[in-house]
Design a protein around this motif. Structure first.
Motif, PDB file in Angstrom:
ATOM      1  N   SER A 170       0.831  -1.210   0.000  1.00  0.00           N
ATOM      2  CA  SER A 170       0.000   0.000   0.000  1.00  0.00           C
ATOM      3  C   SER A 170       0.861   1.253   0.000  1.00  0.00           C
ATOM      4  O   SER A 170       1.812   1.365   0.775  1.00  0.00           O
ATOM      5  N   ARG A 171       0.499   2.204  -0.845  1.00  0.00           N
ATOM      6  CA  ARG A 171       1.279   3.444  -0.921  1.00  0.00           C
ATOM      7  C   ARG A 171       1.142   4.288   0.343  1.00  0.00           C
ATOM      8  O   ARG A 171       1.895   5.246   0.535  1.00  0.00           O
ATOM      9  N   HIS A 222       3.203   1.797  -8.434  1.00  0.00           N
ATOM     10  CA  HIS A 222       2.667   1.174  -7.232  1.00  0.00           C
ATOM     11  C   HIS A 222       1.816  -0.043  -7.560  1.00  0.00           C
ATOM     12  O   HIS A 222       1.299  -0.191  -8.665  1.00  0.00           O
ATOM     13  N   GLU A 269      -1.536  -2.172  -7.252  1.00  0.00           N
ATOM     14  CA  GLU A 269      -2.963  -1.884  -7.103  1.00  0.00           C
ATOM     15  C   GLU A 269      -3.674  -3.079  -6.478  1.00  0.00           C
ATOM     16  O   GLU A 269      -3.150  -4.202  -6.454  1.00  0.00           O
ATOM     17  N   ASP A 273      -3.947  -6.382  -8.467  1.00  0.00           N
ATOM     18  CA  ASP A 273      -2.723  -7.076  -8.888  1.00  0.00           C
ATOM     19  C   ASP A 273      -2.486  -8.292  -8.009  1.00  0.00           C
ATOM     20  O   ASP A 273      -2.254  -8.154  -6.806  1.00  0.00           O
ATOM     21  N   ALA A 332       1.681  -6.584 -11.385  1.00  0.00           N
ATOM     22  CA  ALA A 332       1.673  -5.130 -11.206  1.00  0.00           C
ATOM     23  C   ALA A 332       2.643  -4.458 -12.171  1.00  0.00           C
ATOM     24  O   ALA A 332       2.327  -3.440 -12.793  1.00  0.00           O
ATOM     25  N   GLU A 387       1.769  -1.882 -15.390  1.00  0.00           N
ATOM     26  CA  GLU A 387       2.360  -0.552 -15.556  1.00  0.00           C
ATOM     27  C   GLU A 387       2.940  -0.381 -16.957  1.00  0.00           C
ATOM     28  O   GLU A 387       2.857   0.705 -17.543  1.00  0.00           O
TER      29      GLU A 387
END
Length: 303
Positions: A41-42, A79, A81, A84, A90, A94
């Motif tokens: 998590s960002r 990042h 998601e 993913d 992921a 991107e």
């Protein structure tokens, strides 16, 4: 659901087995995996997992995109998601979002397969525009080949201001550059020999071979006599099946029990006496065997 800490830890363990000298450098990452919460998590601080991918063309050049927010020329990435299922998934997402290259136009390398070639811990400055504090990215870098029939680049103009193909010696990341130079990869696409069933490593339909295999043939990436795990799910006389992706290396478009990659596949129920066509032959044998009470069935063995 994003990859769990246990899944990520398995990648880190395998990576450190190849690079034991990087234990100290990856200490912040391993510490993060020991903490509660989602490491992808960002919002997780003081750092979180990100993903990027080195896309290599036939001339052994690596795709870089110019990120408008930072002004840096970097390999595609970002990042993780919520949708993913793996870090590789992921990274490949991107690539498609930033450069317009789908996973079906990318080929796993025989040397690294679905594992990272590099894991880098680096600092990220505060971003007033995004109300972001100083933190770290634990970036997992994967490497894939660009297929010969890949489409032209289609850049995400909102975030990407340009693209360039750079030789290994000019790759922007020092750690990724050093590892790519050391690999001896020459841009040639070679078939990947997968030692485990794909269901153990769910990912998008990234290729494992340079060319498609006839649906009538078993995929050449399989190792003979490897055991595959399939889910037989029955309710009210109906069996849950899923249609394999049309581009799958084996039995594309055929119905199968739930196993392997199910991204972008629809699942439906079918009666055992009225199975949909086409269906994978071993799946038909297994379903009919289970419903007739047999505990063991054979197909394709010669005595």
């Amino acid at each position: 659901m994003p990859p769990s800490p246990a899944q990520i830890r398995s990648l880190v363990t395998a990576y450190l087995d190849r690079h034991p000298g990087e234990h100290d450098a990856l200490a912040p990452l391993t510490a993060a995996l020991d903490c509660a919460g989602d490491p992808t998590s960002r919002t997780t601080l003081p750092g979180h997992v990100t993903c990027s991918v080195a896309v290599i063309d036939r001339d052994a050049r690596v795709l870089h995109v110019l990120h408008r927010g930072t002004g840096l020329l970097l390999a595609p990435g970002g990042h993780v998601e919520a949708a993913d299922e793996t870090l590789l998934a992921a990274a490949l997402r991107e690539v498609e979002e930033e450069a317009g290259i789908p996973a079906s136009a990318l080929v796993l390398t025989a040397e690294f397969r679905d594992g990272p070639i590099d894991i880098d811990v680096h600092d990220i400055d505060a971003s007033p525009a995004r109300a972001g504090a100083v933190h770290q990215h634990y970036d997992f870098r994967f490497v894939v080949h660009l297929a010969d029939d890949a489409p032209d680049l289609t850049l995400q103009v909102e975030e990407v201001g340009g693209a360039a193909w750079l030789p290994f010696e000019e790759v922007s990341s020092p750690t990724l550059r050093a590892k790519l130079v050391a690999t001896g990869l020459d841009g040639a696409i070679r078939p990947v020999k997968l030692e485990q069933h794909a269901a153990e490593h769910p990912a998008p339909a990234v290729r494992t071979e340079p060319a498609a295999v006839s649906p009538a043939q078993a995929p050449s990436g399989n190792v003979p006599n490897i055991v595959g795990v399939h889910l037989y799910l029955e309710r009210d006389g109906h069996v849950l099946l899923g249609r394999r992706h049309p581009d799958a290396a084996y039995a594309g478009g055929s119905w199968d029990t739930l196993a392997g990659h199910l991204e972008a596949e629809a699942a439906t129920a079918g009666r055992a006496k009225d199975l949909p066509e086409p269906i994978v032959p071993y799946t038909r044998v297994a379903i009919e065997g289970i419903q007739s009470g047999r505990v063991y069935s054979e197909l394709g063995w010669s005595r």
